[in-house]
Design an enzyme around this catalytic site. Structure first.
Site, PDB file in Angstrom:
ATOM      1  N   LYS A 287       9.942   4.648 -15.965  1.00  9.44           N
ATOM      2  CA  LYS A 287       8.580   3.756 -16.210  1.00  9.44           C
ATOM      3  C   LYS A 287       9.042   2.237 -16.279  1.00  9.44           C
ATOM      4  CE  LYS A 287       5.970   7.501 -16.189  1.00  9.44           C
ATOM      5  NZ  LYS A 287       6.928   8.192 -15.340  1.00  9.44           N
TER       6      LYS A 287
ATOM      7  N   TYR B  13      -3.720  12.093   9.453  1.00  3.97           N
ATOM      8  CA  TYR B  13      -4.844  12.013  10.006  1.00  3.97           C
ATOM      9  C   TYR B  13      -4.757  12.561  11.667  1.00  3.97           C
ATOM     10  CZ  TYR B  13      -6.270   9.378   6.147  1.00  3.97           C
ATOM     11  OH  TYR B  13      -6.552   8.615   4.880  1.00  3.97           O
TER      12      TYR B  13
ATOM     13  N   ARG C 158      -0.828  -2.270  -2.578  1.00  4.29           N
ATOM     14  CA  ARG C 158      -1.208  -2.273  -3.940  1.00  4.29           C
ATOM     15  C   ARG C 158      -0.770  -3.503  -4.648  1.00  4.29           C
ATOM     16  NH1 ARG C 158       2.033   2.824  -5.578  1.00  4.29           N
ATOM     17  NH2 ARG C 158       3.201   1.833  -4.095  1.00  4.29           N
TER      18      ARG C 158
ATOM     19  N   GLU D  19       1.393  -9.864 -34.316  1.00  2.00           N
ATOM     20  CA  GLU D  19       1.911  -9.004 -34.097  1.00  2.00           C
ATOM     21  C   GLU D  19       3.033  -8.647 -35.074  1.00  2.00           C
ATOM     22  OE1 GLU D  19       3.412  -5.713 -33.337  1.00  2.00           O
ATOM     23  OE2 GLU D  19       1.714  -6.309 -31.689  1.00  2.00           O
TER      24      GLU D  19
ATOM     25  N   GLN E  32      -7.896  -1.209  11.381  1.00  2.00           N
ATOM     26  CA  GLN E  32      -7.291  -0.009  11.712  1.00  2.00           C
ATOM     27  C   GLN E  32      -8.499   1.073  11.952  1.00  2.00           C
ATOM     28  OE1 GLN E  32      -6.158   3.062   8.682  1.00  2.00           O
ATOM     29  NE2 GLN E  32      -3.960   2.173   9.452  1.00  2.00           N
TER      30      GLN E  32
END
Length: 681
Positions: free
Chosen positions: A432, A175, A321, A414, A104
């Site tokens: 969430k 940009y 991501r 646990e 890019q």
């Protein structure tokens, strides 16, 4: 895989053939050297994504006009030929795995990184900052515009000479080209401003100059903000019109969204659905059917990814991501390992916040090693070793799995009936829910390991250590709510029938907190947890929501994207905000607070929540320390039981456990050799 055939169909663009439909878009990393060159870790980061099956790797935006066009604390450069050797090596590495490459080219304009400008004023279409609060740029002279156009062409030619298969022109995200396209930034009255045609002129000339430089057979991609998602900015319909002005010479249209002041829709916030932006790509595809169209936007699920392609919304899927979190996304899906996908949870903490807000190299909450991924598995233990992990939250699970993967015999205990700890509990909030994707991956990963045993509903007792005789003990017992000695707080929380609650009350009994209409809610604590409660009630129609924070701002320690999205909720839903305000007393149906001017105020509520953060919870630690000292056993306290923080820090500490394992393995091996020699002599 047969059920996702659309994902694995090859695609030819000019003389470039992609082996599948998954691409890596450009994402800044802050990995580059200060002089703009590659380093070993930077190269290794990209190599993992190419090795993982990605069809097209687009190198993060590279500066071709230094320093005026630079973006980021450290950024790769290609403003002269001395950078070609490093870029050539990059391409050799990517091509070795069958990946094609793009780069890019981008001019930051008003978004230029200030410390690099050497006292010069940033440039733009007009004197409008690219973000609220940023320095004011100066408008470019017409002659300067044509000089920059020529530099775009030089950059593209240099990319071609460096061995790239494609070049991408960045025309979005606040940009320089975006600053000309957007009416929010462009206030010019000459041939480069005013009408859509004039605002598009700079972009058109850049694309034409790049095409002339690289020739007719070299693919050109243009990335742009299809909808700026700001009042007064370009809408999707506006962008479809301006694309007609400058997209003719482009082969690929990379459909993104948003500007700096709507960043939570550019770097997608957590609660946006998989592929939410595909409707924009579909509109572009319908208007420009002859072009290759890329879409992006929280794409994590292979099923949803395939649907986007099958529905014809786009031709290629950009996973940014998602590939930071899971570089092997393509290979795992293709090999039937969908259950082992380490999906990005869109928390934006280690990636966007590290790079943009904190000028740090990027990291990842769910992936503790962005450079070398699974290399640690190549060195298995030479000596038998046992580990006990106390606590099945995200840190405990990561430590247990990482150790087991190199040969440690691991038992995890646990006391609750479920795994994931606080992460799983927070994921009960609808906005969430992505956090659970990480925990699901961790559990599936653990289930693949025959040398890892998990004991649920089983608190660990210190007297079990003499029986287990572990070589390493990992304490990962998490955190508990911070409840200061505020007048009336403990008394109200102790009542059976009450109106005051801690964060765990709502998280562990969500079914009791489903009434919204007509409710007045007051939340004490303006950090991440308090804002989660505000989000939950405000979005679901509570009559009145108020939040109280002792510091001067809400979400002071939140990542940039989450803070922007939370402030959007606060503003859109009219949440009453009390900053620089402290809680003095808790009553049955109201909080007594003291404002910054010393005045007291009573805040009445139907439901009051005290969310003042978390504190480390390590009740066994003193006894564990005593046992470890007595028996010379390695003891590690990690995650929130060390210091209450975010998942990312715990994940990193958990992976670091294997370094202790390897040190111990070396010690045991040397001891064994010494014993063997003593027996001989």
């Amino acid at each position: 895989m047969e059920k996702y055939t659309a994902l694995f169909e090859p695609l030819t663009i000019k003389r470039m053939t992609l082996k599948n439909r998954v691409i890596m878009p450009p994402m800044g990393t802050n990995f580059a050297n200060v002089d703009g060159s590659f380093n070993e870790e930077h190269m290794a980061y990209y190599e993992q994504r190419a090795k993982g099956g990605t069809a097209l790797i687009t190198l993060e935006n590279v500066c071709f006009d230094y320093p005026m066009g630079t973006n980021g604390t450290t950024q790769l450069r290609m403003d002269n030929d001395q950078y070609i050797p490093g870029l050539w090596k990059f391409n050799e590495k990517m091509h070795a795995y069958g990946a094609k490459t793009s780069v890019q080219i981008n001019h930051a304009g008003a978004s230029a990184y200030g410390l690099r400008l050497e006292g010069k004023q940033a440039v733009s279409a007009s004197d409008v900052p690219s973000k609220k609060g940023n320095p004011i740029p100066r408008p470019l002279e017409v002659a300067e515009i044509y000089e920059i156009i020529d530099k775009y062409a030089q950059g593209a030619l240099r990319a071609q000479r460096a061995g790239f298969d494609c070049v991408e022109i960045h025309a979005g995200h606040s940009y320089l080209i975006s600053q000309f396209l957007s009416p929010l930034y462009n206030k010019r009255t000459d041939e480069f401003g005013g009408s859509k045609e004039n605002r598009s002129r700079f972009a058109k000339l850049v694309v034409q100059a790049v095409r002339k430089a690289v020739g007719p057979f070299f693919p050109i991609s243009v990335r742009f903000s299809a909808d700026e998602l700001l009042e007064g900015g370009n809408t999707l319909e506006d962008t479809l019109d301006v694309l007609h002005e400058f997209a003719e010479e482009a082969d690929i249209l990379n459909v993104s969204a948003a500007l700096n002041d709507s960043l939570q829709y550019q770097i997608d916030k957590m609660n946006l659905e998989d592929g939410w932006r595909s409707y924009m790509a579909k509109a572009v595809k319908e208007r420009f059917p002859e072009k290759i169209v890329i879409t992006s936007g929280n794409i994590r699920s292979p099923k949803r990814a395939a649907e986007i392609l099958e529905d014809g919304d786009a031709d290629l899927l950009a996973m940014g991501r998602g590939l930071i979190a899971e570089p092997n996304w393509v290979n795992k899906v293709q090999n039937g390992q969908e259950h082992l996908l380490r999906k990005c949870i869109s928390c934006n903490i280690g990636c966007a916040d590290h790079r943009i807000a904190k000028s740090r190299p990027i990291r990842c909450t769910v992936n503790p090693d962005l450079y070398y991924e699974d290399d640690y598995k190549q060195t298995m233990l030479s000596q038998p070793m046992k580990m006990v992990v106390i606590g099945g939250g995200t840190a405990g699970l990561e430590a247990a799995a990482s150790a087991a993967e190199i040969g440690v015999e691991v038992e995890l205990y646990e006391q609750k009936s479920y795994l994931g700890g606080l992460g799983h509990e927070i994921a009960r909030f609808p906005d969430k829910k992505r956090i659970d994707d990480f925990i699901t991956y961790q559990i599936n990963r653990c289930e693949e390991l025959s040398n890892l045993s998990i004991h649920l509903n089983q608190p660990f007792h210190i007297n079990e250590l003499s029986e287990k005789k572990p070589d390493i003990i990992v304490n990962a017992t998490g955190a508990t709510p911070l409840l200061p000695p505020i007048k009336g707080l403990s008394e109200q929380l102790a009542k059976t029938s009450r109106h005051v609650f801690s964060i765990f009350d709502i998280l562990n009994h969500m079914e009791d907190f489903q009434e919204f209409e007509g409710k007045e809610i007051v939340v004490i604590g303006g950090g991440a947890v308090g804002l989660d409660v505000v989000e939950y009630y405000a979005e679901r129609g509570a009559k009145k929501v108020s939040i109280v924070e002792m510091q001067g701002e809400l979400g002071k320690d939140l990542d940039l994207i989450t803070k922007l999205s939370m402030m959007e909720i606060v503003n859109d839903y009219g949440v009453n905000v009390y900053t620089s305000t402290r809680l003095l007393e808790v009553k049955e149906d109201r909080f007594i607070v003291e404002k910054s001017d010393g005045k007291l105020e009573e805040l009445s509520f139907d439901l009051g929540f005290v969310c003042l953060g978390m504190r480390a919870h390590a009740p066994l630690l003193p006894e564990l320390e005593g046992y470890a000292k007595k028996t010379n056993t390695v003891l590690l306290n990690i995650g929130d039981s060390k210091v209450a923080r975010r998942i990312m820090e715990g994940t990193r500490e958990a992976r670091d456990v294997i370094e202790e394992v390897k040190l111990l393995d070396k010690h045991l091996s040397e001891s064994k050799k010494t014993t063997a020699l003593q027996s001989i002599y």
